[in-house]
Design a protein around this motif. Sequence first.
Motif, PDB file in Angstrom:
ATOM      1  N   GLN A  64       0.996  -1.026   0.015  1.00 44.78           N
ATOM      2  CA  GLN A  64       0.153   0.099   0.048  1.00 44.78           C
ATOM      3  C   GLN A  64       0.783   1.222  -0.063  1.00 44.78           C
ATOM      4  O   GLN A  64       2.051   1.219   0.405  1.00 44.78           O
ATOM      5  N   GLY A  65       0.361   2.344  -0.731  1.00 43.40           N
ATOM      6  CA  GLY A  65       1.176   3.569  -0.807  1.00 43.40           C
ATOM      7  C   GLY A  65       1.551   4.267   0.539  1.00 43.40           C
ATOM      8  O   GLY A  65       2.532   4.950   0.289  1.00 43.40           O
ATOM      9  N   ASP A  66       1.006   4.080   1.702  1.00 43.87           N
ATOM     10  CA  ASP A  66       1.550   4.536   2.732  1.00 43.87           C
ATOM     11  C   ASP A  66       2.388   3.406   3.729  1.00 43.87           C
ATOM     12  O   ASP A  66       2.545   3.701   4.846  1.00 43.87           O
ATOM     13  N   LEU A 119       1.729  16.381  -5.902  1.00 44.97           N
ATOM     14  CA  LEU A 119       2.552  15.207  -6.090  1.00 44.97           C
ATOM     15  C   LEU A 119       3.811  15.344  -5.551  1.00 44.97           C
ATOM     16  O   LEU A 119       4.404  16.372  -5.090  1.00 44.97           O
ATOM     17  N   THR A 120       4.479  14.407  -5.218  1.00 41.89           N
ATOM     18  CA  THR A 120       5.634  14.157  -4.099  1.00 41.89           C
ATOM     19  C   THR A 120       6.740  13.513  -5.091  1.00 41.89           C
ATOM     20  O   THR A 120       6.661  12.519  -5.458  1.00 41.89           O
ATOM     21  N   PRO A 121       7.995  13.893  -5.196  1.00 37.09           N
ATOM     22  CA  PRO A 121       8.983  13.169  -5.740  1.00 37.09           C
ATOM     23  C   PRO A 121       9.799  12.362  -4.788  1.00 37.09           C
ATOM     24  O   PRO A 121      10.126  12.446  -3.779  1.00 37.09           O
ATOM     25  N   VAL A 122       9.858  10.901  -5.481  1.00 38.17           N
ATOM     26  CA  VAL A 122      10.675   9.777  -4.540  1.00 38.17           C
ATOM     27  C   VAL A 122      11.547   8.936  -5.372  1.00 38.17           C
ATOM     28  O   VAL A 122      11.256   9.294  -7.002  1.00 38.17           O
ATOM     29  N   LEU A 123      12.003   8.220  -4.897  1.00 42.60           N
ATOM     30  CA  LEU A 123      13.133   7.196  -5.670  1.00 42.60           C
ATOM     31  C   LEU A 123      12.585   5.599  -5.311  1.00 42.60           C
ATOM     32  O   LEU A 123      12.202   5.132  -4.172  1.00 42.60           O
ATOM     33  N   ASP A 156       1.292  10.347  -5.951  1.00 45.20           N
ATOM     34  CA  ASP A 156      -0.079  11.068  -5.300  1.00 45.20           C
ATOM     35  C   ASP A 156      -0.182  11.100  -3.992  1.00 45.20           C
ATOM     36  O   ASP A 156       0.605  10.422  -3.173  1.00 45.20           O
ATOM     37  N   GLU A 157      -1.277  11.658  -3.492  1.00 48.81           N
ATOM     38  CA  GLU A 157      -1.502  11.758  -2.068  1.00 48.81           C
ATOM     39  C   GLU A 157      -1.922  10.623  -1.341  1.00 48.81           C
ATOM     40  O   GLU A 157      -1.909  10.445  -0.196  1.00 48.81           O
ATOM     41  N   GLN A 158      -2.146   9.353  -2.107  1.00 50.94           N
ATOM     42  CA  GLN A 158      -2.235   8.048  -1.575  1.00 50.94           C
ATOM     43  C   GLN A 158      -1.144   7.037  -1.711  1.00 50.94           C
ATOM     44  O   GLN A 158      -1.291   5.874  -1.627  1.00 50.94           O
ATOM     45  N   GLY A 159       0.156   7.864  -2.195  1.00 42.02           N
ATOM     46  CA  GLY A 159       1.187   7.038  -2.412  1.00 42.02           C
ATOM     47  C   GLY A 159       1.336   6.347  -3.675  1.00 42.02           C
ATOM     48  O   GLY A 159       1.969   5.260  -3.842  1.00 42.02           O
ATOM     49  N   ALA A 206      -3.087   4.275  -0.597  1.00 40.50           N
ATOM     50  CA  ALA A 206      -3.146   4.164   0.731  1.00 40.50           C
ATOM     51  C   ALA A 206      -4.862   4.625   1.134  1.00 40.50           C
ATOM     52  O   ALA A 206      -5.393   5.166   0.451  1.00 40.50           O
ATOM     53  N   PRO A 207      -5.326   3.809   2.257  1.00 41.78           N
ATOM     54  CA  PRO A 207      -6.691   4.022   2.558  1.00 41.78           C
ATOM     55  C   PRO A 207      -7.069   5.756   2.970  1.00 41.78           C
ATOM     56  O   PRO A 207      -7.956   6.164   2.613  1.00 41.78           O
ATOM     57  N   ARG A 208      -5.945   6.419   3.207  1.00 36.20           N
ATOM     58  CA  ARG A 208      -6.201   7.770   3.552  1.00 36.20           C
ATOM     59  C   ARG A 208      -5.036   8.750   2.800  1.00 36.20           C
ATOM     60  O   ARG A 208      -3.955   8.458   2.877  1.00 36.20           O
ATOM     61  N   LYS A 209      -5.465   9.820   2.901  1.00 38.68           N
ATOM     62  CA  LYS A 209      -4.571  10.705   2.021  1.00 38.68           C
ATOM     63  C   LYS A 209      -3.277  11.040   3.136  1.00 38.68           C
ATOM     64  O   LYS A 209      -3.364  11.262   4.118  1.00 38.68           O
ATOM     65  N   LEU A 210      -2.074  10.957   2.420  1.00 37.14           N
ATOM     66  CA  LEU A 210      -0.916  11.259   3.233  1.00 37.14           C
ATOM     67  C   LEU A 210      -0.599  12.699   3.538  1.00 37.14           C
ATOM     68  O   LEU A 210      -1.019  13.635   2.523  1.00 37.14           O
ATOM     69  N   GLN A 211      -0.023  13.178   4.635  1.00 41.98           N
ATOM     70  CA  GLN A 211       0.328  14.392   4.748  1.00 41.98           C
ATOM     71  C   GLN A 211       1.943  14.582   4.516  1.00 41.98           C
ATOM     72  O   GLN A 211       2.439  15.308   4.043  1.00 41.98           O
TER      73      GLN A 211
END
Length: 446
Positions: A64-66, A119-123, A156-159, A206-211
Amino acid sequence: MHRIAVLAIFSLLLSGCEKGNPLTVVKAVAVGVPSLAPFFEENSGLGEDTATVRALPVRGSLQQGDTPGLYGGSKQPTVCDVARLERFLTDPGNHAKAQAWADVLDIGTDGIPEYLDRLTPVLLRHDTLVRNHDYKKEKAVPYNSLLQAGIAILVDEQGLPAVKCSCGNPLRPFEGDTGRISVRFEDGNKKWAGYERKSVVAVKPAPRKLQRVALVDVQEPARGISRPVGTTGGKDTAFDARRRRTVPDLAGRSFAQAGRELTDAGLAAGYSGPRAPAGDAKVTATDPPAGTELPFGGYVMLTVAGGGPSGSGGPSGPTTTPPPPPSGPRTPATSTPPSSGPTGPSGPSSSSGRPGVSPSPPSSSTAPGPASPKGSSSRPSPPRSTPSPPTSAPVTSSAPAPPPPPSTTSAPLTSRPATGGPASTEPASSEPATDGPGTTVATVAT
């Protein structure tokens, strides 16, 4: 003749199995290898991959994205130039590309700047399955691909992976069976060092949006990075990923609340069965028990009772879950490993009206830090309950014995966004650890 007959029978069996669940062809995408038909040229300065990253082992093919520590980062915050991508997509000369790009994400071209801001940059820390898109004849052409660990993406906000940074290609969740893929290494994408079929993952929302997104430095694994969602690295804070985490006392908590507390503590949660128990199911025990110290990202298996299917409130029996075997540096207490892999919430979900929006409402995070989620209409899927084995009441002579319990699986739970971290100052994130079947090339399925 005998040998020919045997081969013919084998071929028929194979074709029969393939018809019911055929292999999904997946194109490998290696670090530094340009796409043949990208939205924007690879050398346009949109992003930079990291060639030194090696994919980590996993305990299952779905994450899951989180999931704490699912993604990585580095001290170099400019792996993705989001501002440049926005300029390209809002340039009138690129209107056809912008329209095709926005169509993939189910947004209008006028919504592109707002979408990019979230959106958030990651590797990537794992070789990751996605639905990629090339640009051909003014249209986005979808194809399944396997992105090598070290590739820079925007989430995105859900990973969920949303954009491949180096070329701007839009990404959507992989929707095939992760256990039945055939990876094709072609067009210059040679099989990379460290590639393992069983260590391939796909990401569920992810079930919920990430902060915040809690990352692990790909060059210095002892260094954790807390990155507010929608920022590109300038507001990062570091934390000590070596510090061991204490399993909190979760008895009496709801399944959803227990998942949130574990994520805050820098730990991951697991459950039995192919689907998550209802969010209101009560936790009766954890394995390992409360007070146990685990490495950052260690898994805690939950035993729950009560709740109903998909949160309906109906009755359900206790769900017991043995912890998965340790992987990598983690050393949680373990027991017999489960039999198959985890599943996350069904169906892709995303924010801002993108495909797969599901009905459960988002919630705000209680994790510390100045970041707050940016506006979005996305709502993640609620966890769904799984049938549980009957309780241990004695069987009398006048009643038939209860049926044997269903075979269980262990899957990652991340009922809370991977936010700023354990309770006070450190973000919660961990190396994804799952226990299900890896993504493999299947030859015979019966």
